[in-house]
Design an enzyme around this catalytic site. Sequence first.
Site, PDB file in Angstrom:
ATOM      1  CE1 TYR A   1      -3.477  -2.987   0.818  1.00  0.00           C
ATOM      2  CE2 TYR A   1      -4.795  -0.994   1.571  1.00  0.00           C
ATOM      3  CZ  TYR A   1      -4.280  -2.229   1.020  1.00  0.00           C
ATOM      4  OH  TYR A   1      -5.635  -2.985   1.091  1.00  0.00           O
TER       5      TYR A   1
ATOM      6  CG  HIS B   1      -6.844  -4.657  -5.254  1.00  0.00           C
ATOM      7  ND1 HIS B   1      -7.419  -4.011  -4.103  1.00  0.00           N
ATOM      8  CD2 HIS B   1      -7.725  -5.719  -5.475  1.00  0.00           C
ATOM      9  CE1 HIS B   1      -8.556  -4.775  -3.697  1.00  0.00           C
ATOM     10  NE2 HIS B   1      -8.731  -5.579  -4.594  1.00  0.00           N
ATOM     11  CG  HIS B   2      -8.075  -0.577  -3.173  1.00  0.00           C
ATOM     12  ND1 HIS B   2      -8.203  -1.626  -2.043  1.00  0.00           N
ATOM     13  CD2 HIS B   2      -7.531   0.318  -2.404  1.00  0.00           C
ATOM     14  CE1 HIS B   2      -7.735  -1.358  -1.018  1.00  0.00           C
ATOM     15  NE2 HIS B   2      -7.057   0.068  -1.331  1.00  0.00           N
TER      16      HIS B   2
ATOM     17  CG  HIS C   1      -3.971  -3.180  -2.366  1.00  0.00           C
ATOM     18  ND1 HIS C   1      -5.192  -3.897  -2.061  1.00  0.00           N
ATOM     19  CD2 HIS C   1      -3.113  -3.759  -2.426  1.00  0.00           C
ATOM     20  CE1 HIS C   1      -4.889  -5.107  -1.836  1.00  0.00           C
ATOM     21  NE2 HIS C   1      -3.565  -5.287  -2.096  1.00  0.00           N
TER      22      HIS C   1
ATOM     23  CG  HIS D   1     -13.434  -3.132  -1.266  1.00  0.00           C
ATOM     24  ND1 HIS D   1     -13.033  -3.451  -2.754  1.00  0.00           N
ATOM     25  CD2 HIS D   1     -12.519  -3.418  -0.543  1.00  0.00           C
ATOM     26  CE1 HIS D   1     -11.836  -3.548  -2.733  1.00  0.00           C
ATOM     27  NE2 HIS D   1     -11.197  -3.534  -1.231  1.00  0.00           N
TER      28      HIS D   1
ATOM     29  CG  HIS E   1      -9.621  -8.163  -0.278  1.00  0.00           C
ATOM     30  ND1 HIS E   1      -8.933  -7.926   0.516  1.00  0.00           N
ATOM     31  CD2 HIS E   1     -10.117  -7.001  -1.070  1.00  0.00           C
ATOM     32  CE1 HIS E   1      -8.550  -6.597   0.400  1.00  0.00           C
ATOM     33  NE2 HIS E   1      -9.449  -6.163  -0.451  1.00  0.00           N
TER      34      HIS E   1
ATOM     35  CG  MET F   1     -10.723  -5.428   3.013  1.00  0.00           C
ATOM     36  SD  MET F   1     -10.435  -4.030   2.301  1.00  0.00           S
ATOM     37  CE  MET F   1      -8.514  -3.885   2.664  1.00  0.00           C
TER      38      MET F   1
END
Length: 519
Positions: free
Chosen positions: A176, A208-209, A285, A366, A368, A440
């Site tokens: 991150y 990823h985000h 991320h 959201h 995973h 998450m």
Amino acid sequence: VLDSNGVFELFWKYNNTHITFEAHVKTLGYVGFGLSPHGQMFPADVVIGWVKDGTVHFKDRHSTGHYEPIIDKSQDWILLSGKEENGKTILKFVRKLRTCDKDDRSIEEGTTKVIFSWHPEDPQHETGLPFHGDSNKGAKNLLLLSPAQHRHLPADAIKFDFVNKQTLIPNKDTYYHCTPYRLPKLDKKHHMVMFEPTIEKGHEDFVHHIIVYKCPAHVNYTDAMLANEYECYANDYKHPMELRDCTSSAFLAWAVGGGPMYMPEKVGFPLGDDDDSGVFILETHYNNPTLKSGVIDSSGLRMYYTPTLRKIDGDTLYTGLAVYEMQVIPPGYPKFASTGYCSSECTSKRLGHLPEGIHVFAVFPHSHLLGHAVRNRIVRNGEELMINDDENYDFDYQEARLMNKEFIIKAGDTIKTQCIYKSDDKDHITVGGISTRQEMCIGFLMYYPKVDFGICASIPQYNQYLDDKTQHKPAKLRELLNARDWKNETVRAEFQKVTDETMHVMSCGSHQGYKMVSF
Ligand SMILES: *[C@@H]1O[C@H](CO)[C@@H](O)[C@H](O)[C@H]1NC(C)=O
Ligand SMILES: *[C@@H]1O[C@H](CO)[C@@H](O)[C@H](O)[C@H]1NC(C)=O
Ligand SMILES: *[C@@H]1O[C@H](CO)[C@@H](O)[C@H](O)[C@H]1NC(C)=O
């Protein structure tokens, strides 16, 4: 456009009972289209149609294996028109959302996986169709029953890029990266009206985000505090403590598979108001499971804001589980439910002054890799009401979805965000955490009018096993759970019950930061 070469275009509209499709496909042969839970030809609900010598052929079918789909006894996909024009086959057809034919799939709100194919030639008969081959086919996730965004930018929109400044993606699985930003000083309030991902070409698999957090306004941020980029959530405490509370307000959020987000015409997210420090943190991320070295990335989010104010100020509320390893998902479950809460005490505290409540106009769920459904609901006077459920959540398609009808949350409501995980192919416990392979459960709710309410999330305590004096609770919990036989159905059912009934610790956050309370 369903395929990457622009061959298959799909248009559609819907109401409460029906959906009408129009397929425009660059072929003079046959066209296949359907619904498939896994994006495969089997199992699938499909239609195949073509135009030959001015006659339209069109049949409702279903697959019984990875070969030619058979014709349904009940024909529920109804042809409205068909023609060939400019080298394209155009088919228009309608069906009920729920046909009640066991050979059809229902169409529900949330993610729907569609499959499609085409062939350059017309078949001779209704059976024995020529095979479309591997190149003339595909699958795509769509939100069939969500309103289309009104894609319009005001002429006076100003662009700002929250982008990574040539970040070296480390050769580790999960990383991150945090970059502080100070926006150019605004002399008056503005409205953010659109943001979109700017993912560097070829880096789609790494990014990823991306979340842009807004830092609280009461802190005096010096240039020195913002001078350095850093690894987010690292335990080295190298980054300034003053930036710690920034993560209590997500301003923009995007994840893999998502596109641009245009705010509804009446809503803008305020910038340059009293609540705005002008300081933001760009969190990216990076996912690098193959441990590739030397990749330098400048992906980010581009936002547009305007001095011409819209009618209402909007904001984002984080609901669900706070990201922490007290969220546990043992192996062996076809479906395991984790639920995060925003207590009625918290909604009373934050919304008590607002009898008309807040209007949720979009939801961005959201979770995973194990996530298969995300449900956002409230409990009001003992009754559970749905804000937005996605029963086919797909990790690779994380799109903010506009609501068909705005949902009003009021003081005293309990907000529940529930994720359903599939862990039956795992052999170890999965815990909550920031890596893609940890889990998450978040429902980002976009709402108006803006109130001082940034995060409302909880952490399960498993007080049935652990008392307040337990040291290192997550480790102790894992130790207890690792000793269990997760192949045993009774053990699994018992733990689901414990999870459903555990006490939670809550964070009921304002934009100034958050503190934890038990309930
Ligand atoms: C919904 O759409 C279908 C198909 O276009 C139409 O026949 C029906 O009348 C519509 N229902 C309403 C309530 O508008
Ligand atoms: C903010 O901090 C700087 C550096 O310490 C100081 O010079 C400035 O006066 C402060 N501003 C406010 C509004 O407190
Ligand atoms: C499954 O677990 C239950 C409860 O712990 C136990 O009573 C039962 O004997 C176990 N079944 C098997 C087949 O091991």
